[in-house]
Design a protein around this motif. Structure first.
Motif, PDB file in Angstrom:
ATOM      1  N   LYS A 113       1.278 -10.268  -0.042  1.00 51.04           N
ATOM      2  CA  LYS A 113       0.719  -8.982   0.383  1.00 51.04           C
ATOM      3  C   LYS A 113       0.953  -7.899  -0.665  1.00 51.04           C
ATOM      4  O   LYS A 113       2.022  -7.814  -1.262  1.00 51.04           O
ATOM      5  N   LYS A 114      -0.058  -7.055  -0.837  1.00 51.96           N
ATOM      6  CA  LYS A 114       0.075  -5.906  -1.737  1.00 51.96           C
ATOM      7  C   LYS A 114       0.234  -4.647  -0.909  1.00 51.96           C
ATOM      8  O   LYS A 114      -0.562  -4.379  -0.020  1.00 51.96           O
ATOM      9  N   ILE A 115       1.255  -3.896  -1.242  1.00 53.10           N
ATOM     10  CA  ILE A 115       1.537  -2.676  -0.482  1.00 53.10           C
ATOM     11  C   ILE A 115       1.615  -1.485  -1.425  1.00 53.10           C
ATOM     12  O   ILE A 115       2.292  -1.543  -2.447  1.00 53.10           O
ATOM     13  N   VAL A 116       0.909  -0.410  -1.082  1.00 57.90           N
ATOM     14  CA  VAL A 116       1.058   0.844  -1.813  1.00 57.90           C
ATOM     15  C   VAL A 116       1.875   1.775  -0.934  1.00 57.90           C
ATOM     16  O   VAL A 116       1.602   1.905   0.261  1.00 57.90           O
ATOM     17  N   ILE A 117       2.881   2.375  -1.501  1.00 61.38           N
ATOM     18  CA  ILE A 117       3.694   3.307  -0.719  1.00 61.38           C
ATOM     19  C   ILE A 117       3.710   4.660  -1.414  1.00 61.38           C
ATOM     20  O   ILE A 117       4.019   4.761  -2.592  1.00 61.38           O
ATOM     21  N   GLU A 118       3.334   5.672  -0.663  1.00 55.80           N
ATOM     22  CA  GLU A 118       3.282   7.034  -1.206  1.00 55.80           C
ATOM     23  C   GLU A 118       4.441   7.845  -0.666  1.00 55.80           C
ATOM     24  O   GLU A 118       4.703   7.842   0.531  1.00 55.80           O
ATOM     25  N   GLY A 150       9.532  -9.817  -0.349  1.00 58.56           N
ATOM     26  CA  GLY A 150       8.503 -10.689  -0.896  1.00 58.56           C
ATOM     27  C   GLY A 150       7.131 -10.076  -1.086  1.00 58.56           C
ATOM     28  O   GLY A 150       6.162 -10.783  -1.342  1.00 58.56           O
ATOM     29  N   ASN A 151       7.029  -8.749  -0.962  1.00 59.31           N
ATOM     30  CA  ASN A 151       5.727  -8.112  -1.139  1.00 59.31           C
ATOM     31  C   ASN A 151       5.553  -7.575  -2.559  1.00 59.31           C
ATOM     32  O   ASN A 151       6.532  -7.277  -3.235  1.00 59.31           O
TER      33      ASN A 151
END
Length: 592
Positions: A113-118, A150-151
């Motif tokens: 999984k790809k996660i963007v965190i702002e 694991g992301n």
RNA sequence: GGUCCGGUAGCUCAGUUGAAUAGAGCAACAGCCUUCUAAGCUGUGGGUCAUUGGUUUGAAUCCAAUCCGGAUCACCA
């Protein structure tokens, strides 16, 4: 959790054998045995009473005996009021211990999984404050935890670099700045610009006062104050791309960014990419027009564009003004679109205060109506506001706790504490400042991160943050003690090796059981976006280790085998401290 | 007023996919340094889990109502 799964399947088999009944794994509840009882895991037998047609106690005893028969790792059991407490053989726990890797423990398998965190989200007209500190610490730690789980994680910032606020600083600078610069004044750039924002307020109030004395109502006076009129004109010029205004805007924003970058660095947070609102606020319009074409938005007579969210329990929201200019949400739509182009993320996490809960509900719904592929993955990690003893922080009343001041105070307090202590710390003079920094920041970061993000925080600046008890320095201290033991052992030429251990004391077993839990804690913290889970676990581990430390010697263990066993435990405990504190952005001094 | 979040020891917080006598820290008090770092350890005192009712073998935890605190419901950001 391997053991609990194993235990569950054994329970299912035993119930089947004893009562010829098939039970579902979901009704089996297995807990960690509370310290006041003997055992490591507890099976709750109330749910089985229905199939056994016996009392919970009788059921527990029959189940316990059956498990004892079928399993080769169970040592014994006891039953208290329907709770079946199971003790496993020491050999089992020793096996668990030596199978805990000393490297990369608790880095979980890739999820794909790809996660963007702002996180961050400062306005460029003034310096960062305690509220920003909380966002950044939560965001940075959550990013680390998600990565460990694991992301693929991308950390981003959003800079609110346009609008009326920065224009206020600009106007005040033009009036009173005399071409000064942060360099000339030797002031950090964001504070320099922030001072003009304060200056604006002063002039504004003065001018409003003058108008009021002329008999003009306050409300009207606020709109007629010359500096306010100048500011509105400045904003219009900015929107019309007036070159002079743009040059000043860029110059002042750059000063601010230099200041911000310094603070990020001090705080130990970073970003892979920073989005400027000014680059994207126009782009959201394309999405709005797209929505009009898809008939998910509608246009009112005056030309403004709206979305109707009444069927979702919300209201109608404006997306584009009648004059065609964007509102707040329009730019968030534009940034979201851009972000998907950049990262094709499965999930976007916005670490933003809970005062914007409504806004993010709207954003998610709007994106879902547009059918954007990333819309379902939008998640607002909503954190509570930071309160001071006298209430909410208010910039107008000057009660805001400045981020840079706060960091400096924490470090100074740590220094004063260490200098006042009678202990001689055996470290070189030139490393001391670094130690004060590590300890001061750890106190600050842990103080903020140990609390569930959802909750409000009460911050009392007068009482400097504690270094004892449930604090970052306490855990650092525990780590440093372990390192000290290893230095002592090194001097004696000690070589660790796997000997055949026999028996475990309860203090030793407790540590192994806790160590075994760590990967599950990471997983749980990632699922719940909660650095506090990691903080609380590490504290518990430190507490348990200190109890062990007070009761048993490592270097002077009763036997060679005990020495090796305890070294193996202590080494892994220290690794978990370093890893876990690392997730929280806290460094581990080797001595303190 | 509608919606959302919170209310646990004097203070700051854990515990909330239901489970044993509700746990820590701070503050208070009493012990423990000739033994690996006392930023530590051990112990004492401190609770109507906001209130009331309900569901359940079992409720701080789930449901309903009420009270208190906060946020939000802008062609502000």
């Amino acid at each position: 959790m391997k053991l609990e799964e194993l235990l569950k399947s054994e329970v299912i088999a035993a119930i089947n054998k004893l009562y010829s009944a098939n039970i579902d794994a979901s009704i089996i509840k297995i807990d960690k045995t509370p310290p006041e009882f003997e055992g490591e895991f507890t099976v709750v037998t109330f749910p089985f009473a229905k199939v056994s047609k016996k009392s919970p106690d009788a059921t527990a005893i029959e189940l316990g005996n059956a498990l004892l028969q079928s399993s080769n790792i169970i040592l014994k059991f006891n039953v208290v009021k329907g709770f079946l407490n199971i003790s496993f053989k020491d050999a089992y726990w020793i096996d668990v211990l030596i199978n805990i890797p000393v490297k990369n423990y608790a880095n979980l398998n890739a999820t794909g999984k790809k996660i963007v965190i702002e996180y961050g989200g400062p306005n460029t007209n003034k310096p960062l404050h305690l509220g920003h500190v909380r966002t950044m610490l939560i965001g940075y730690a959550t990013a680390n935890i998600l990565e460990a789980a694991g992301n693929e994680v991308h950390k981003v910032n959003i800079l609110n670099d346009r609008g009326i606020a920065i224009c206020k600083s600009m106007v005040a600078y033009l009036r009173t700045g005399n071409d000064k610069t942060p360099q000339l004044e030797n002031i950090k750039g964001d504070h320099f610009v922030g001072n003009y924002y304060v200056e604006y307020q002063k002039i504004f109030e003065q001018e409003v006062g003058v108008l009021a004395m002329e008999g003009i109502a306050t409300e009207e006076a606020e709109k007629k104050a010359p500096i306010y009129i100048e500011t509105v004109e400045m904003l219009q010029k900015w929107e019309a791309h007036d070159p002079e205004v743009l040059a000043l805007w860029e110059k002042m924003n750059n000063w601010v960014y230099e200041g911000f970058n310094e603070t990020y660095k001090k705080l130990g947070v970073d970003f892979e990419k920073e989005y400027k609102e000014s680059d994207y606020y126009l782009k959201g319009k394309e999405s709005v027009i797209d929505g009009l074409n898809k008939n998910v938005f509608f246009k009112k007579e005056d030309g403004s564009v709206w979305v109707d969210l009444t069927s979702d329990g919300l209201d109608q929201k404006v997306l584009l003004r009648a004059d065609g200019t964007s509102v707040y949400i329009t730019q968030d739509m534009g940034v979201a679109e851009e972000r998907y182009k950049d990262f094709a993320m499965d999930k976007s996490i916005y670490v933003v205060a809970n005062e914007q809960d409504y806004h993010f509900k709207v954003l998610k719904l709007v994106m879902q109506k547009l059918g954007e592929p990333y819309a379902d993955g939008i998640f607002h990690l909503s954190y509570g506001m930071v309160d001071l003893p006298e209430g909410k922080m208010k910039s107008r009343e000057g009660t805001v706790v400045d981020a840079d001041d706060l960091i400096d105070v924490m470090i100074t307090d740590a220094k004063e504490f260490l200098e006042a202590s009678e202990k001689k710390i055996d470290i070189p003079e030139n490393e001391k400042d670094n130690l004060y920094r590590q300890i001061g920041l750890s106190a600050l970061k842990y103080f903020i991160l140990k609390v569930d993000p959802k909750k409000r925080i009460l911050f009392n600046p007068k009482e400097s943050i504690d270094l004892h008890g449930n604090t970052g320095p306490f855990i650092q201290y525990t780590y440093a003690r372990i390192q000290s033991i290893f230095r002592k052992l090194d001097e004696t030429g000690f070589q660790p090796k796997d000997t055949t251990f026999n028996t475990l004391l309860s203090d030793e077993k407790e540590l192994i059981v806790l160590l075994d839990h760590y990967p599950d804690i990471i997983k749980f913290a990632a699922e719940n976006y909660s650095p506090a889970e990691v903080a609380n676990y590490i504290y518990h581990l430190a507490k348990t280790f200190n109890k062990f430390y007070a009761g048993h010697s490592i270097t002077k263990a009763e036997s060679e085998e005990k020495l090796h066993l305890r070294v193996a435990i202590a080494y892994r405990v220290a690794n978990v401290f370093r890893h876990g504190l690392g997730l929280l952005g806290i460094e581990c001094p080797e001595r303190m």
